[in-house]
Design a protein around this motif. Sequence first.
Motif, mmCIF file in Angstrom:
data_model
loop_
_atom_site.group_PDB
_atom_site.id
_atom_site.type_symbol
_atom_site.label_atom_id
_atom_site.label_comp_id
_atom_site.label_asym_id
_atom_site.label_seq_id
_atom_site.Cartn_x
_atom_site.Cartn_y
_atom_site.Cartn_z
ATOM 1 N N ASP A 121 -1.514 24.635 -4.105
ATOM 2 C CA ASP A 121 -1.152 25.764 -3.304
ATOM 3 C C ASP A 121 -1.608 25.580 -1.719
ATOM 4 O O ASP A 121 -1.051 26.076 -0.779
ATOM 5 N N SER A 122 -2.615 24.826 -1.400
ATOM 6 C CA SER A 122 -3.216 24.395 -0.151
ATOM 7 C C SER A 122 -2.224 23.803 0.577
ATOM 8 O O SER A 122 -2.203 23.780 1.700
ATOM 9 N N ASN A 123 -1.602 22.747 -0.273
ATOM 10 C CA ASN A 123 -0.738 22.057 0.549
ATOM 11 C C ASN A 123 0.855 22.405 1.016
ATOM 12 O O ASN A 123 1.482 21.754 1.274
ATOM 13 N N LEU A 124 0.923 23.515 -0.021
ATOM 14 C CA LEU A 124 2.308 24.441 0.142
ATOM 15 C C LEU A 124 2.439 25.002 1.436
ATOM 16 O O LEU A 124 1.783 25.845 1.813
ATOM 17 N N THR A 125 3.798 24.546 2.063
ATOM 18 C CA THR A 125 3.940 25.018 3.448
ATOM 19 C C THR A 125 5.293 25.919 3.423
ATOM 20 O O THR A 125 6.145 25.248 2.696
ATOM 21 N N VAL A 126 5.381 27.049 4.117
ATOM 22 C CA VAL A 126 6.687 27.766 4.110
ATOM 23 C C VAL A 126 7.382 27.357 5.606
ATOM 24 O O VAL A 126 6.764 27.643 6.431
ATOM 25 N N ASN A 127 8.564 26.777 5.227
ATOM 26 C CA ASN A 127 9.630 26.580 6.259
ATOM 27 C C ASN A 127 10.213 27.660 6.920
ATOM 28 O O ASN A 127 11.166 28.253 6.227
#
Length: 290
Positions: free
Chosen positions: A26-32
């Motif tokens: 979750d912490s490494n997930l980024t929204v483009n």
Amino acid sequence: MMIKHEGEGCSRRKKTDSAQKTDNCDSNLTVNLSSPVIAAFKVFQLELDTKHDKYERLVKLSRDITIDSKRTIFLLHRVTSVPGVEEVLTEADVKLDGVRQKIGMIAEEIRGEDLYQFHRAFTPGIQEYVEAVSFHHFIKHRTLISLEEINAKLVFVKDSDAKETAEGQQPIGAQQVLTFQVTPTDYLLGVADLTGELMRMCISSVGNGDMDTPFQVSMFLRQIHDGFSYIGNTGPYEVSKKLHTLRQSLSKVEDACYTLKVRGSEIPKHMLADVFSSRTSMIDQDEGVA
């Protein structure tokens, strides 16, 4: 002494490791934010917010129209107790003009929109307006106002927002015409509610010595009832539901006319209204009306 099973500790460690991995993901997930999908959903969000805001504005306008229309109806009931009927009708005309200005604001809100997307937001106010304007028309002409006559007064002239004067465009300061069309269903529901006001007018007029109005109202309600009978259960659900109330109003007015015709000479005029009121309450109890 508590015995700790070996498998229990292993399962706890597995759950802890799994939770840590999930947190890391979750912490490494980024929204483009530049993604076409995100951009499309932002457009949807803007459209829905705009529609909901417009719906709430229409609900508020409908509430204001309902309040002003009810006040107009209360004012029109004074015609049975005051000598200057024309003054009451003139004052009611002014109030109805104010109601029409608010309807013009509804026409401005739904300009270029699908009417039935927002119809539920303002239909209560429009029905109340139809009731008020038809009550005013009956007092003045002793006839039922038509849907065409109602819509003919709902034409509004608005200043255009055009700022350019290129060819094919409206010049600065030009005016545009907006129209609002009352739907047949709203018209029928408003007329159905009118019958209750006519019943009250009938009882009040007798109490003030007017012996002609009850018979005029009775004939008028009979004509409306016959017209609604042609619709029956084939019309909108709200119309068939209000048909029962229409029949109640008609029976009360006919009962008042019967009492006036048969026993009018026996009962003093100042007591007729009390007799009608008591008989009306008895009819309500027999029909199970609270």
